[in-house]
Design a protein around this motif. Structure first.
Motif, PDB file in Angstrom:
ATOM      1  N   ARG A 281     -30.930  64.849  67.075  1.00  0.00           N
ATOM      2  CA  ARG A 281     -30.139  63.727  66.568  1.00  0.00           C
ATOM      3  C   ARG A 281     -28.861  64.243  65.904  1.00  0.00           C
ATOM      4  NH1 ARG A 281     -33.276  58.911  65.047  1.00  0.00           N
ATOM      5  NH2 ARG A 281     -31.654  58.544  63.481  1.00  0.00           N
ATOM      6  N   GLU A 282     -27.736  63.582  66.203  1.00  0.00           N
ATOM      7  CA  GLU A 282     -26.477  63.992  65.594  1.00  0.00           C
ATOM      8  C   GLU A 282     -26.475  63.763  64.093  1.00  0.00           C
ATOM      9  OE1 GLU A 282     -23.202  62.130  67.494  1.00  0.00           O
ATOM     10  OE2 GLU A 282     -23.542  63.081  69.449  1.00  0.00           O
ATOM     11  N   ASP A 283     -27.136  62.670  63.649  1.00  0.00           N
ATOM     12  CA  ASP A 283     -27.106  62.347  62.234  1.00  0.00           C
ATOM     13  C   ASP A 283     -28.113  63.146  61.420  1.00  0.00           C
ATOM     14  OD1 ASP A 283     -29.173  61.041  63.552  1.00  0.00           O
ATOM     15  OD2 ASP A 283     -29.185  59.329  62.185  1.00  0.00           O
ATOM     16  N   LEU A 284     -29.166  63.640  62.050  1.00  0.00           N
ATOM     17  CA  LEU A 284     -30.214  64.363  61.338  1.00  0.00           C
ATOM     18  C   LEU A 284     -30.293  65.829  61.730  1.00  0.00           C
ATOM     19  CD1 LEU A 284     -33.125  61.771  61.688  1.00  0.00           C
ATOM     20  CD2 LEU A 284     -31.741  62.181  59.655  1.00  0.00           C
ATOM     21  N   GLY A 285     -29.939  66.143  62.955  1.00  0.00           N
ATOM     22  CA  GLY A 285     -30.203  67.451  63.529  1.00  0.00           C
ATOM     23  C   GLY A 285     -29.662  68.638  62.770  1.00  0.00           C
ATOM     24  N   PRO A 286     -28.356  68.696  62.453  1.00  0.00           N
ATOM     25  CA  PRO A 286     -27.818  69.910  61.825  1.00  0.00           C
ATOM     26  C   PRO A 286     -28.532  70.297  60.530  1.00  0.00           C
ATOM     27  CG  PRO A 286     -26.045  68.532  62.644  1.00  0.00           C
ATOM     28  CD  PRO A 286     -27.299  67.732  62.793  1.00  0.00           C
ATOM     29  N   GLU A 287     -28.676  69.358  59.619  1.00  0.00           N
ATOM     30  CA  GLU A 287     -29.335  69.663  58.347  1.00  0.00           C
ATOM     31  C   GLU A 287     -30.816  69.965  58.543  1.00  0.00           C
ATOM     32  OE1 GLU A 287     -30.141  67.598  53.967  1.00  0.00           O
ATOM     33  OE2 GLU A 287     -28.752  66.669  55.395  1.00  0.00           O
ATOM     34  N   PHE A 288     -31.475  69.197  59.446  1.00  0.00           N
ATOM     35  CA  PHE A 288     -32.909  69.403  59.663  1.00  0.00           C
ATOM     36  C   PHE A 288     -33.174  70.751  60.318  1.00  0.00           C
ATOM     37  CE2 PHE A 288     -36.834  68.663  62.208  1.00  0.00           C
ATOM     38  CZ  PHE A 288     -37.708  68.483  61.139  1.00  0.00           C
ATOM     39  N   ARG A 289     -32.333  71.149  61.271  1.00  0.00           N
ATOM     40  CA  ARG A 289     -32.526  72.451  61.924  1.00  0.00           C
ATOM     41  C   ARG A 289     -32.362  73.593  60.928  1.00  0.00           C
ATOM     42  NH1 ARG A 289     -29.517  69.946  66.121  1.00  0.00           N
ATOM     43  NH2 ARG A 289     -27.622  71.027  65.432  1.00  0.00           N
ATOM     44  N   ARG A 293     -35.341  76.240  60.154  1.00  0.00           N
ATOM     45  CA  ARG A 293     -35.207  77.689  60.275  1.00  0.00           C
ATOM     46  C   ARG A 293     -35.640  78.383  58.990  1.00  0.00           C
ATOM     47  NH1 ARG A 293     -30.007  76.224  62.363  1.00  0.00           N
ATOM     48  NH2 ARG A 293     -29.992  76.242  64.658  1.00  0.00           N
ATOM     49  N   SER A 294     -35.188  77.847  57.862  1.00  0.00           N
ATOM     50  CA  SER A 294     -35.550  78.455  56.577  1.00  0.00           C
ATOM     51  C   SER A 294     -37.052  78.378  56.346  1.00  0.00           C
ATOM     52  CB  SER A 294     -34.809  77.739  55.436  1.00  0.00           C
ATOM     53  OG  SER A 294     -33.416  77.880  55.589  1.00  0.00           O
ATOM     54  N   TYR A 295     -37.638  77.245  56.667  1.00  0.00           N
ATOM     55  CA  TYR A 295     -39.061  77.062  56.446  1.00  0.00           C
ATOM     56  C   TYR A 295     -39.870  78.044  57.305  1.00  0.00           C
ATOM     57  CZ  TYR A 295     -43.694  74.956  56.530  1.00  0.00           C
ATOM     58  OH  TYR A 295     -45.044  74.764  56.449  1.00  0.00           O
ATOM     59  N   VAL A 296     -39.503  78.158  58.577  1.00  0.00           N
ATOM     60  CA  VAL A 296     -40.246  79.040  59.486  1.00  0.00           C
ATOM     61  C   VAL A 296     -40.086  80.486  59.038  1.00  0.00           C
ATOM     62  CG1 VAL A 296     -40.376  79.907  61.851  1.00  0.00           C
ATOM     63  CG2 VAL A 296     -40.129  77.451  61.429  1.00  0.00           C
ATOM     64  N   THR A 297     -38.885  80.861  58.640  1.00  0.00           N
ATOM     65  CA  THR A 297     -38.626  82.247  58.186  1.00  0.00           C
ATOM     66  C   THR A 297     -39.466  82.564  56.955  1.00  0.00           C
ATOM     67  OG1 THR A 297     -36.377  82.191  59.055  1.00  0.00           O
ATOM     68  CG2 THR A 297     -36.890  83.872  57.416  1.00  0.00           C
ATOM     69  N   GLU A 298     -39.512  81.624  56.021  1.00  0.00           N
ATOM     70  CA  GLU A 298     -40.286  81.852  54.797  1.00  0.00           C
ATOM     71  C   GLU A 298     -41.769  81.971  55.089  1.00  0.00           C
ATOM     72  OE1 GLU A 298     -39.296  78.630  52.303  1.00  0.00           O
ATOM     73  OE2 GLU A 298     -37.218  79.274  51.967  1.00  0.00           O
ATOM     74  N   GLU A 299     -42.263  81.115  55.992  1.00  0.00           N
ATOM     75  CA  GLU A 299     -43.691  81.123  56.276  1.00  0.00           C
ATOM     76  C   GLU A 299     -44.129  82.363  57.046  1.00  0.00           C
ATOM     77  OE1 GLU A 299     -46.181  78.853  55.339  1.00  0.00           O
ATOM     78  OE2 GLU A 299     -44.542  78.384  53.970  1.00  0.00           O
ATOM     79  N   MET A 300     -43.210  82.892  57.878  1.00  0.00           N
ATOM     80  CA  MET A 300     -43.555  84.069  58.679  1.00  0.00           C
ATOM     81  C   MET A 300     -43.418  85.334  57.855  1.00  0.00           C
ATOM     82  SD  MET A 300     -41.936  83.098  62.396  1.00  0.00           S
ATOM     83  CE  MET A 300     -42.497  84.638  63.107  1.00  0.00           C
TER      84      MET A 300
END
Length: 300
Positions: A281-289, A293-300
């Motif tokens: 989504r253009e309205d949600l995508g940039p911030e959500f992505r 990324r941060s969440y996945v990096t932290e969890e891994m």
């Protein structure tokens, strides 16, 4: 020589299921109304039908499904409140669902399977070909599967089903088709169908997914179809009869789909669908992505 055929305009959406895999969320809320980002899953399905040119939509419902009807109806109080606030953006989004299509509803009554649900559409459909869209399957709007199926039906007559190649170990979760090739790379002729076979007994790894364009002859076959797997009237059994005896209502073809599909009937796939669609989504995508990324990096 290709015959001139009446353009298909009617879509049938079976929506009488209990949604037990999503309990307790579906105890009081129809599973079709569960949001995928910020729209209920069922709205994506209706939008797909309309985009393919099918603006007359019959929904097969059951008890406790009134929210489906309310969603596609006008909400004058809410619209008036948004108008007073001058919130044109949200007003347009609220009105979008009520302006999508000409909606009709009929209750299935006894939950006797998908074949019985389709049979409930006979008085509305009449003697014209029609589409069936299952609400658990969301097809990405960028992949016009249903429009392709309508084209194939208009070219060949008979019925058309959507097929997808799956891992053989997963074929027991689906209806499975025996096929032979045609001159079109994405179209096969279906010679047989079996509902949820064991991997060793499956005629192929072509799984039936939730899109059909059916000849009205299917109604006569369904009326004579005995309950099959699970004690239910299976649409797969009726299509098997049509595939093995084309004189009953024309041949059965399959469109092999290689696009993006989201199975919102499975909890894991439902969550993955939300993530994928939100990311795009253009309205949600940039911030959500960035957050993802941060969440996945932290969890891994």
């Amino acid at each position: 020589m290709t015959q001139s055929r009446t353009r298909i305009s009617k879509a049938v959406i079976p929506a009488a299921g209990l949604g037990t895999r999503f309990l307790p969320a579906t105890k009081a809320t129809p599973k079709e109304m569960l949001p995928v980002v910020d729209k209920p899953a069922i709205q994506y399905v209706v939008e797909e039908a309309v985009t393919a040119g099918l603006s007359d939509v019959l929904m097969i419902t059951g008890r406790n499904k009134r929210p489906l009807e309310d969603h596609f109806d006008r909400n004058y109080e809410l619209e008036e409140a948004l108008t007073r606030k001058g919130d044109e953006t949200r007003l347009a989004r609220v009105q979008e669902s009520s302006d999508l299509a000409t909606m009709h509803y009929v209750r299935q009554g006894d939950p006797r399977g998908l074949g019985h649900a389709v049979l409930c559409a006979a008085p509305h459909v009449g003697d014209q070909p029609f589409a069936v869209l299952l609400g658990d399957d969301l097809i990405d709007a960028r992949d016009p599967l249903l429009a392709r199926m309508v084209d194939v039906q208009e070219q060949h007559g008979g019925s058309v089903i959507a097929l997808m190649e799956v891992d053989p170990a997963q074929i027991h979760l689906y209806g499975c088709a025996a096929v032979k090739p045609t001159v079109d790379d994405d179209v096969v002729q279906v010679t047989g169908l079996v509902e949820k076979p064991d991997a060793a007994d499956a005629p192929s790894n072509y799984a039936v997914i939730g899109r059909y364009v059916l000849d009205p002859a299917v109604f006569g076959v369904l009326r004579e179809t005995e309950p099959g797997r699970g004690g239910e009237i299976q649409l797969t059994d009726a299509l098997q009869a049509l595939a093995s005896s084309p004189d009953l209502g024309g041949p059965v073809h399959g469109v092999v789909f290689k696009g993006r599909r989201y199975d919102t009937g499975d909890r894991g796939d439902y969550l993955r669908a939300i993530v994928r669609l939100a990311c795009e989504r253009e309205d949600l995508g940039p911030e959500f992505r960035d957050w993802l990324r941060s969440y996945v990096t932290e969890e891994m």
